[in-house]
Design a protein around this motif. Structure first.
Motif, short mmCIF file in Angstrom:
data_model
loop_
_atom_site.label_atom_id
_atom_site.label_comp_id
_atom_site.label_asym_id
_atom_site.label_seq_id
_atom_site.Cartn_x
_atom_site.Cartn_y
_atom_site.Cartn_z
N TRP A 58 30.31 34.31 39.68
CA TRP A 58 31.47 34.26 38.78
C TRP A 58 31.73 35.63 38.16
O TRP A 58 32.90 36.00 37.97
CB TRP A 58 31.23 33.20 37.70
N GLN A 59 30.69 36.36 37.82
CA GLN A 59 30.89 37.72 37.32
C GLN A 59 31.54 38.59 38.39
O GLN A 59 32.46 39.37 38.10
CB GLN A 59 29.55 38.35 36.92
N THR A 60 31.07 38.45 39.63
CA THR A 60 31.63 39.23 40.73
C THR A 60 33.11 38.94 40.93
O THR A 60 33.94 39.86 41.05
CB THR A 60 30.86 38.93 42.03
N LEU A 61 33.47 37.65 40.94
CA LEU A 61 34.87 37.27 41.13
C LEU A 61 35.73 37.75 39.97
O LEU A 61 36.87 38.19 40.18
CB LEU A 61 34.97 35.74 41.28
N ALA A 62 35.20 37.67 38.75
CA ALA A 62 35.96 38.11 37.58
C ALA A 62 36.24 39.62 37.64
O ALA A 62 37.34 40.08 37.30
CB ALA A 62 35.21 37.76 36.30
N ILE A 63 35.23 40.39 38.07
CA ILE A 63 35.41 41.85 38.17
C ILE A 63 36.46 42.19 39.22
O ILE A 63 37.35 43.03 39.00
CB ILE A 63 34.07 42.54 38.50
N TYR A 64 36.39 41.52 40.40
CA TYR A 64 37.39 41.80 41.44
C TYR A 64 38.78 41.33 41.00
O TYR A 64 39.79 41.93 41.38
CB TYR A 64 36.98 41.14 42.75
N ALA A 65 38.85 40.25 40.21
CA ALA A 65 40.15 39.81 39.69
C ALA A 65 40.75 40.89 38.78
O ALA A 65 41.96 41.17 38.86
CB ALA A 65 39.98 38.50 38.92
N LEU A 66 39.93 41.50 37.93
CA LEU A 66 40.41 42.59 37.07
C LEU A 66 40.89 43.77 37.91
O LEU A 66 41.90 44.41 37.59
CB LEU A 66 39.30 43.02 36.12
N MET A 67 40.17 44.07 38.98
CA MET A 67 40.55 45.20 39.83
C MET A 67 41.88 44.94 40.53
O MET A 67 42.73 45.84 40.65
CB MET A 67 39.43 45.47 40.85
#
Length: 786
Positions: free
Chosen positions: A505-514
């Motif tokens: 979930w942290q990984t997906l959230a970071i890529y969503a921000l990018m």
């Protein structure tokens, strides 16, 4: 290159493959398609009406077409959802499964625990060039055709069985020398089934083999050749190039140059060089991909600039196909080659190719060819890095406009690739190469020179090996400078910072921000805020875990108990096992947990462990306080090496005699018996007892004298489990393996004692909020939820 509707269909297919990680993932992707169709239906209708009002009746059709290109018709979203559903079904259909006669079906169940040897002769065709393993054995893949069981040393017994499948084979190095693909051989050895990862952060050998379509391995003892014919293959061309370059450059410079041209998967690169580059954050330099492809195309097009366009395209296509064949059809190379062909198509049509569309097309085509690549780490990193180069290099270069263009490009390219690949690296490895960006900037000129020179010498070697060697010799100094530069940065303090593996979930959230910072104007203006949020998503959970985590982990480590205690940022390590345990069990676990320092270390020698891994651990992580229980006061070479490594980081060494206690604040340790040995621990108010392989008579004597207190938790060898459990009555007993007879297991279960076997259940973990849990069970539970 790809219209908006095509982009959505391709993304639907890719998302459908990604959703295979979620139960009923295909259904979810269909629901997303329906939701998107509903959300965009009204907007599509409004824009269509506005476009029709603005255009005259003559241009009405053109207006509608422009609207469809801007906002896709709702049925496109529905189609994308259905494509995603079909993708998830296609993924399951392509998932490797052993056939009825697969070689893995002939493996005896006892061979999983290595307690029963099944000696066989396996016949088949060599499918790869032999490679050297870390244990100095030769490894290759074998396409199986026949199986003979061996009853004794006299030869095969019974009728040979037809068998199929692919086998992971390791043999003594001399037995593998001279083997090559397409050769028919017979290998005598022991079949086994690979195990899953038994410890957090450990390498999952079973998963690795399954991705290769393999379900069994063979520990070979002898190889017999069945034919001497040398059929032509690309392996001969690769071998000619590598030999030519190694002849003049030697080792490790020769294999390194070859790996930078052909890729490390096509070249048997020494592990010390491979590990060095990975540790420094320069692993991409060993992967043949976009840089080599663009270089080859640039050279071909430049040399044929005066020729006809058809000649340019033909020669360029031929060069790409040859390069692909030489590198061994690796996903990263296939991606680069497809994008290279897209550039040639653009040249033929005299149109500028949209790189983003070419990348999406390449991803879709490759995943149609092999949908399992969606979970291949090399595939993921390659596409993310290329995406970063396409979408992030231009804005970074623009912000660095005050620098000379060459310097700005040197900074922008590695920075963009790092930004897009770092979240995935944190998810998988949990570490950050501190000096990676600076090293990439400084090493780019050397890598460029070596790659260009390597390709030129490789071409020359195909014509005349001596000419290839002569040209490769000119790369001696640049290659050694590169190795020395990587060694320098790898040896700097803090070269690797472990932050711990982040969650999905942290990984997906970071890529969503990018993606928001890339596509949405509001976020584009606030890219600094998005960056701070992404950093906070990583560091805040790390800080919280370090200051609140209380956990005891008993690692699956074989004959010696290895225990890691995490107490609100303070880490204690008890025992280290052998060198393999340190390298492949302890260090990966601590890295996954975000541990950068061991506060307390306690060493107690257990039988069967003649060498320990303390030096291996100390070379990667500093230890502040090191305590060793030992009756031998002699300053052995092992002890000297430990003390030298401790001095590098101002660590304290103390030798303890039998009966002396170690108090770390949360742990009290005392060695009761050094010969057996028996280590008693008080951890978070619990009494733990770590017992070596003890005989019944010795046990009775210790119990009668009161030397052994009743523990809440007992760790012991399987041979002593029954006697110790019956005598000490612990609440929890942990042993190495569960190869006990049914009668013994029944007696132990009647005693209402919770049993764990690290060889079967994996690492055992305890936290104050819950009971003891096995790593295998926790992994299965997570898989069933996600």
């Amino acid at each position: 290159m790809i219209q908006t509707s095509g982009v959505i269909i391709c993304l639907g297919y890719i998302l459908g493959l990604l959703f295979t990680a979620v139960p009923l993932g295909g259904v979810w992707i269909v629901l997303l398609g329906i939701v998107a169709a509903v959300l965009f239906q009204r907007r599509y209708a409004i824009l269509r009406q506005l476009a029709q009002k603005k255009e005259s009746a003559i241009n009405k059709t053109k207006a509608v077409t422009n609207t469809q290109q801007t906002i896709p018709h709702p049925r496109i979203w529905l189609a994308a959802g259905l494509v995603g559903l079909l993708a998830s079904i296609y993924f399951q259909w392509r998932m490797p499964q052993p056939g009825a006669k697969d070689i893995s079906t002939f493996v005896l169940s006892g061979n999983n625990n290595s307690n029963q040897e099944q000696l066989v002769i396996v016949r088949g065709e060599v499918a790869s060039n032999p490679r050297l393993t870390r244990s100095q054995r030769g490894q290759f893949w074998l396409d199986v055709s026949q199986l003979d069981e061996v009853k004794n040393d006299q030869g095969p017994a019974g009728v040979p069985k037809g068998a199929t499948g692919k086998l992971y084979v390791t043999v003594p190095l001399l037995q593998a020398t001279g083997l090559h693909p397409s050769q028919q051989i017979a290998v005598t050895g022991v079949l086994y089934k690979p195990k899953v990862a038994l410890n957090p952060g450990a390498f999952d050998f079973q998963k690795f083999l399954k991705q290769e379509g393999t379900f069994a391995g063979l520990i070979g003892q002898q190889v017999n050749l069945l034919d001497e014919d040398r059929q032509w293959g690309w392996w001969q061309v690769r071998e000619r190039i590598v030999r030519s370059q190694v002849r003049s450059l030697g080792i490790p410079a020769g294999p390194l140059v070859s790996a930078m041209v052909l890729g490390s998967k096509a070249v048997d690169l020494p592990y010390d060089i491979r590990d060095l580059f990975i540790k420094a954050g320069l692993a991409h330099a060993l992967a043949a991909s976009g840089f080599q492809t663009s270089l080859i195309l640039s050279v071909i097009l430049q040399l044929t600039r005066r020729a006809k366009k058809g000649t340019q395209i033909t020669l360029g296509s031929l060069a790409l196909i040859i390069f692909l064949s030489l590198t061994g059809f690796q996903p990263a190379v296939l991606r680069a080659v497809i994008m290279g062909f897209a550039a040639l198509v653009g040249l033929a049509l005299q149109r500028k190719v949209k790189q983003l569309g070419a990348l999406l097309l390449a991803a879709t085509l490759l995943l149609l060819f092999n949908p399992l690549w969606i979970w291949d780490l090399g595939f993921q990193l390659s596409f993310l890095a290329t995406l970063g180069l396409i979408v992030t290099v231009p804005p970074i270069t623009q912000r660095l406009g005050w620098l000379p263009p060459v310097i700005a490009a040197l900074i922008a390219v590695p920075l963009a690739a790092t930004i897009w690949t770092l979240p995935l690296q944190l998810f998988v490895f949990g570490v950050v190469p501190t000096y990676s960006l600076l090293l990439n900037i400084l090493s780019t000129p050397l890598i460029s020179i070596i790659s260009i020179g390597g390709i030129i010498s490789a071409i020359a070697a195909l014509i005349l090996p001596e000419a290839g060697s002569f040209l490769a010799a000119m790369l001696y100094h640049p290659t050694n400078w590169l190795i020395q530069l990587v060694e320098f940065f790898s040896n700097l303090p803090g070269n690797l910072v472990a932050v711990g593996s982040i969650s999905i979930w942290q990984t997906l959230a970071i890529y969503a921000l990018m993606i928001l910072a890339w596509q949405v104007r509001w976020w584009q203006k606030r890219w600094g805020f998005a960056s701070l949020l992404a950093i906070a998503l990583v560091l805040v959970p790390v800080w919280h875990s370090a200051n609140s985590l209380l956990r005891i982990t008993v690692l699956a480590s074989g004959a010696e108990p290895v225990v890691v205690i995490q107490n609100q940022g303070t880490v204690t390590l008890i025992n280290s096992g052998n060198e393999n345990t340190g390298r492949f069990t302890i260090l990966p676990f601590l890295q996954q947990q975000g541990v950068n320092q061991i506060d307390w270390a306690i060493a107690s020698k257990f039988p069967g462990n003649e060498s320990d891994a303390w030096v291996e651990v100390l070379q990667r992580l500093p230890i502040k306080n090191f305590y060793e229980y030992s009756q031998n006061s002699e300053n052995t070479p092992q002890r000297q090496a430990i003390q030298q490594e401790l001095q590098k980081h101002q660590g304290v060494y103390q030798s303890l005699a039998l009966g002396q206690t170690v108090n770390t604040g949360s742990i009290v340790a005392q060695l009761i018996n050094n010969q057996l040995p028996i280590l008693q621990l008080q951890i978070f108010g619990q009494n733990w007892l770590l017992v070596g392989n003890i005989k019944s008579q010795e046990l009775t004597q210790l119990v009668n004298t009161g030397a052994l207190l009743r523990p809440q938790v007992l760790w012991c060898a399987s041979e002593s489990l029954k006697d110790l459990v019956m005598a000490l009555k612990p609440q929890v007993a942990i042993a190495t393996n569960g190869n006990l007879d049914p009668k013994t297991l029944s007696e132990l279960s009647k005693a209402k004692i919770k049993l764990f076997f690290t060889g079967k259940n994996g690492a055992i973990q305890w936290t104050p909020s819950g009971e003891f849990e096995s790593f295998i069970q926790v992994t299965e539970n997570k898989s069933s939820v996600f």
